[in-house]
Design a protein around this motif. Sequence first.
Motif, PDB file in Angstrom:
ATOM      1  N   THR A 235      -0.833  -7.402   7.125  1.00  0.00           N
ATOM      2  CA  THR A 235      -1.711  -7.907   5.927  1.00  0.00           C
ATOM      3  C   THR A 235      -1.447  -7.154   4.607  1.00  0.00           C
ATOM      4  OG1 THR A 235      -3.385  -6.313   6.603  1.00  0.00           O
ATOM      5  CG2 THR A 235      -3.807  -8.692   7.445  1.00  0.00           C
ATOM      6  N   PHE A 236      -1.548  -7.668   3.429  1.00  0.00           N
ATOM      7  CA  PHE A 236      -1.225  -7.105   2.143  1.00  0.00           C
ATOM      8  C   PHE A 236      -2.314  -6.754   1.253  1.00  0.00           C
ATOM      9  CE2 PHE A 236       2.034  -9.531   4.791  1.00  0.00           C
ATOM     10  CZ  PHE A 236       3.108  -8.567   4.583  1.00  0.00           C
ATOM     11  N   ALA A 237      -3.573  -6.525   1.771  1.00  0.00           N
ATOM     12  CA  ALA A 237      -4.521  -6.430   0.821  1.00  0.00           C
ATOM     13  C   ALA A 237      -4.297  -5.043  -0.413  1.00  0.00           C
ATOM     14  CB  ALA A 237      -5.858  -6.010   1.382  1.00  0.00           C
ATOM     15  N   ALA A 238      -3.458  -4.020   0.041  1.00  0.00           N
ATOM     16  CA  ALA A 238      -3.206  -2.954  -0.912  1.00  0.00           C
ATOM     17  C   ALA A 238      -2.416  -3.202  -1.990  1.00  0.00           C
ATOM     18  CB  ALA A 238      -2.693  -1.938  -0.066  1.00  0.00           C
ATOM     19  N   PHE A 239      -1.324  -4.117  -1.626  1.00  0.00           N
ATOM     20  CA  PHE A 239      -0.481  -4.492  -2.494  1.00  0.00           C
ATOM     21  C   PHE A 239      -1.008  -5.494  -3.573  1.00  0.00           C
ATOM     22  CE2 PHE A 239       3.367  -7.079  -4.072  1.00  0.00           C
ATOM     23  CZ  PHE A 239       4.158  -6.131  -4.555  1.00  0.00           C
ATOM     24  N   GLY A 240      -2.056  -6.315  -3.019  1.00  0.00           N
ATOM     25  CA  GLY A 240      -2.639  -7.204  -3.842  1.00  0.00           C
ATOM     26  C   GLY A 240      -3.365  -6.407  -4.744  1.00  0.00           C
ATOM     27  N   VAL A 263      10.742 -10.243  -3.887  1.00  0.00           N
ATOM     28  CA  VAL A 263       9.706  -8.807  -3.932  1.00  0.00           C
ATOM     29  C   VAL A 263       9.376  -8.500  -2.534  1.00  0.00           C
ATOM     30  CG1 VAL A 263       7.209  -8.529  -4.199  1.00  0.00           C
ATOM     31  CG2 VAL A 263       8.373 -10.267  -5.649  1.00  0.00           C
ATOM     32  N   PHE A 264       9.516  -7.294  -2.551  1.00  0.00           N
ATOM     33  CA  PHE A 264       9.557  -6.690  -1.096  1.00  0.00           C
ATOM     34  C   PHE A 264       8.127  -6.128  -0.855  1.00  0.00           C
ATOM     35  CE2 PHE A 264      13.899  -6.583  -2.798  1.00  0.00           C
ATOM     36  CZ  PHE A 264      14.544  -6.907  -1.678  1.00  0.00           C
ATOM     37  N   MET A 265       7.283  -6.439  -0.233  1.00  0.00           N
ATOM     38  CA  MET A 265       5.689  -6.124  -0.016  1.00  0.00           C
ATOM     39  C   MET A 265       5.533  -5.157   1.053  1.00  0.00           C
ATOM     40  SD  MET A 265       3.438  -9.435  -1.223  1.00  0.00           S
ATOM     41  CE  MET A 265       3.606 -10.145   0.293  1.00  0.00           C
ATOM     42  N   PRO A 266       5.096  -3.882   0.963  1.00  0.00           N
ATOM     43  CA  PRO A 266       4.627  -3.179   1.866  1.00  0.00           C
ATOM     44  C   PRO A 266       3.452  -3.823   2.616  1.00  0.00           C
ATOM     45  CG  PRO A 266       5.151  -1.972  -0.077  1.00  0.00           C
ATOM     46  CD  PRO A 266       4.972  -3.215  -0.273  1.00  0.00           C
ATOM     47  N   THR A 267       3.474  -3.424   3.972  1.00  0.00           N
ATOM     48  CA  THR A 267       2.128  -3.872   4.634  1.00  0.00           C
ATOM     49  C   THR A 267       1.014  -2.848   4.359  1.00  0.00           C
ATOM     50  OG1 THR A 267       2.925  -2.578   6.649  1.00  0.00           O
ATOM     51  CG2 THR A 267       3.497  -4.950   6.568  1.00  0.00           C
ATOM     52  N   ASP A 268      -0.136  -3.233   4.702  1.00  0.00           N
ATOM     53  CA  ASP A 268      -1.343  -2.474   4.539  1.00  0.00           C
ATOM     54  C   ASP A 268      -1.044  -1.203   5.525  1.00  0.00           C
ATOM     55  OD1 ASP A 268      -2.578  -3.801   3.014  1.00  0.00           O
ATOM     56  OD2 ASP A 268      -3.823  -5.003   4.446  1.00  0.00           O
ATOM     57  N   ALA A 269      -0.331  -1.206   6.671  1.00  0.00           N
ATOM     58  CA  ALA A 269      -0.077  -0.112   7.530  1.00  0.00           C
ATOM     59  C   ALA A 269       0.794   0.885   6.797  1.00  0.00           C
ATOM     60  CB  ALA A 269       0.429  -0.451   8.826  1.00  0.00           C
ATOM     61  N   HIS A 411       9.659 -10.585   0.921  1.00  0.00           N
ATOM     62  CA  HIS A 411      10.093  -9.829   2.215  1.00  0.00           C
ATOM     63  C   HIS A 411       8.778  -8.752   2.805  1.00  0.00           C
ATOM     64  CE1 HIS A 411      13.760 -12.104   2.649  1.00  0.00           C
ATOM     65  NE2 HIS A 411      14.198 -11.571   1.395  1.00  0.00           N
ATOM     66  N   ALA A 412       8.629  -8.840   3.949  1.00  0.00           N
ATOM     67  CA  ALA A 412       7.628  -7.592   4.157  1.00  0.00           C
ATOM     68  C   ALA A 412       8.286  -6.540   4.698  1.00  0.00           C
ATOM     69  CB  ALA A 412       6.642  -8.235   5.382  1.00  0.00           C
ATOM     70  N   ILE A 413       7.953  -5.252   4.035  1.00  0.00           N
ATOM     71  CA  ILE A 413       8.542  -4.026   4.511  1.00  0.00           C
ATOM     72  C   ILE A 413       7.559  -3.048   5.076  1.00  0.00           C
ATOM     73  CG2 ILE A 413      10.496  -4.257   2.918  1.00  0.00           C
ATOM     74  CD1 ILE A 413       8.846  -2.413   0.958  1.00  0.00           C
ATOM     75  N   ASP A 414       8.199  -2.015   6.120  1.00  0.00           N
ATOM     76  CA  ASP A 414       7.207  -1.278   6.664  1.00  0.00           C
ATOM     77  C   ASP A 414       7.036   0.161   5.962  1.00  0.00           C
ATOM     78  OD1 ASP A 414       9.650   0.314   7.066  1.00  0.00           O
ATOM     79  OD2 ASP A 414       9.673   0.096   9.402  1.00  0.00           O
TER      80      ASP A 414
END
Length: 745
Positions: A235-240, A263-269, A411-414
Amino acid sequence: MTADVPEGLYGPIQNINNANITEIKAVGAKYTMYVIDRPLQAPVGTIWDTLVASPHFTKLVAALNATESGGLRDMLAGTTVPASALTLFAPDDSAYQSLLGSSGAAQSAAAVEVLYCYHTLAQGRYPRSLNGRHFSQQLFPVPAGKVLTRDVYAGFYAQHFTGLQMPSLAVPPLSISKIAPGQLSVQDAHITQPDITATNGVIHRISALLHPPPTVLELALCGTAPPEPLAYAGTFAAFGELVALAGDVVNATLSAGDTPLTVFMPTDAAFDAAIAAGHLPHRPFGQSMTSSEAADLVLYHTAMTDKGPMLFRPTADSPFASDFTDTQPIASAHTVAGQALQLWVHLSQLNSTHVGAAGSDFDQEVFLNNARLYQCAVAEGTGHSCAVPPAGSVPPSNAYALNEGTLCALHAIDAVLLPPPRNATGVEQRIVSMNDTGIFAELLRSVGGLAAYAALSRSRADMPWLYESTELAAEVVAYHVAPAQVHFSRYLNESQRIVTAALNSSAPVLASAVCDTSDCAAGGGRTVTINGQLAIITDVTAADGVLHVLNGVLLVSAQPLKAINGRAWVLDVPLVVPAPTIMDLLRASDSGASMWAEWVSLDEELAAMLADPEKGSYTIFAPADSAMLAIPERRRPAIQHDRQLAQLLRFHLSPGWHMSHMLSNATEAERQQLAGERYCSGTTLQTQRTDCEMHTQVGEGGLLFMGTPGWPFSADVITRDLVASNGVLHIISSVLTYDGYRLPA
């Protein structure tokens, strides 16, 4: 669900346009008759001619007439020849009445062009259609990797299916499904009239306008309900939160339609890990960060490229194909003093392989700075980080977005990419800002250099000799710089030789990164050392590289008597340059292995190899002079001039860099159990003698023993880690012999 058709009956489906061939008959000696199950429809003309002539597509025609010439309209009309025939999913007038109430003319011409390219399939692919005409019976799922086998056609017999992904001319794929026997749908639109034949393709009439991908801003705010493939990562709530906090500046960038964005979006984790490590303040960010700080962070995760978004492009033959290139710098949207801050790409090959029609390809992972990109592959492999895709689909490795007709990707990133502070963006500035009074900061000021590896643990008073020579200080600084490539800690393996800027790039360091905990795959739990020096802080990002802070100074030397790298506190005199070779170390009067050096010198080829850094790096286990003196004096000449000498010398030599901590690879639990006569197995090394190995054992206190397989471990490592520019020297307590060696008379 699949119809009750025995698998053995699955076979190639033969068509003529939208008709199935039910029987093939020979007519005389020259002709063949095909029996089909329905009459063929004569085309009106091109796809454009057919649309114009029909009373059902007036709004679609009006929308396409508003676009620029030379685009999709001309392709449909046949005046611009595409790579193949076309398949158009054409919304009828009722689709506009129910959805938009207009022809969509309020959108820009570019946006309308892309919208209808999204309604058009790209070039055909085996086994459905090679010419690009996809009639209704050719829209069926094909299991990934199936080639020329009967079960390729199993999807044709399915009563219903979902998840068939077919690429559109706009690049984002269309999802095609069968909701009932004979009833096909594209996205959420039903095909109400299939197989309208044209001279340059086929039209399928649909009941609704297809929804194009969302904008970048909409995807960036997806929060806890991301679409595929982002949902595979998390999930991506923090990036939002950051995007919402950043406000207008970021919104304008993420909504702009003039530049392709990635855009490279970090996951909430990933955000949780960064917060736990102290790199970011606690959430909610609205209470702990300013809007400008949030904007910098979001824009640093946004790449702007003129050639289009950075995409994964997997195929059955090359499941890890992509637009990413190793060592490639990418300009982010985050600027400082008018300069865009760079992001760095690293491609890491993995051990597993995929074998496709074009041969065997290594699986690979894509890193951006210290973060790994989530990706999918057509075939299972180590780099496969998505759910297993439905049969017949190409896994969605990219999340697509459209900004006013401009294709973008997410893209999701870790891991979270941490930009340098605005007041200290460069490596040198970051070193000075972290420890303005440290010796390395002083050296930088004195020589005007910059470093990718910094030692901040010593003061000027501890090593005054460093300031006696500007040349020496410059070489020490250069030995801490890896100029050829940016090395984040996740790029490093257990033993990696890295070229430095010292001595005209002839003096490397040995980097080692060892996983300590289960979260190592996500970037945590790594112990990083450079020439044995512990990295106490890793991955400090700068505009021109990355900084790792060490607990000791790296020293480079050509003085044979003092050729010890890594630990400054064992030296009592200044070291000078250039660095020695292994032969220099062996021949040094106080090396403790000068007699072995004399034997090596008898083998001219071997001596030349160890004296030339261009001929590779090696680890040599040289018997000490005391071990040589233990050989009866009358036997030494016989051994020295024996034809077996060359093989004996090479048995003490192993390719590559093998520092002592790499030889004693016992776990901490094993080390704690070692006492007295107890020991455990260490590393097995391949020697320069063909098909011969050397084994190590580790005992109490890290004591190292060397030996031959099947023989007692008779040699102790009494002096370790003497580093030269082309390898490592360890002094051992006796001469090792290999199986089959015969002591000369």
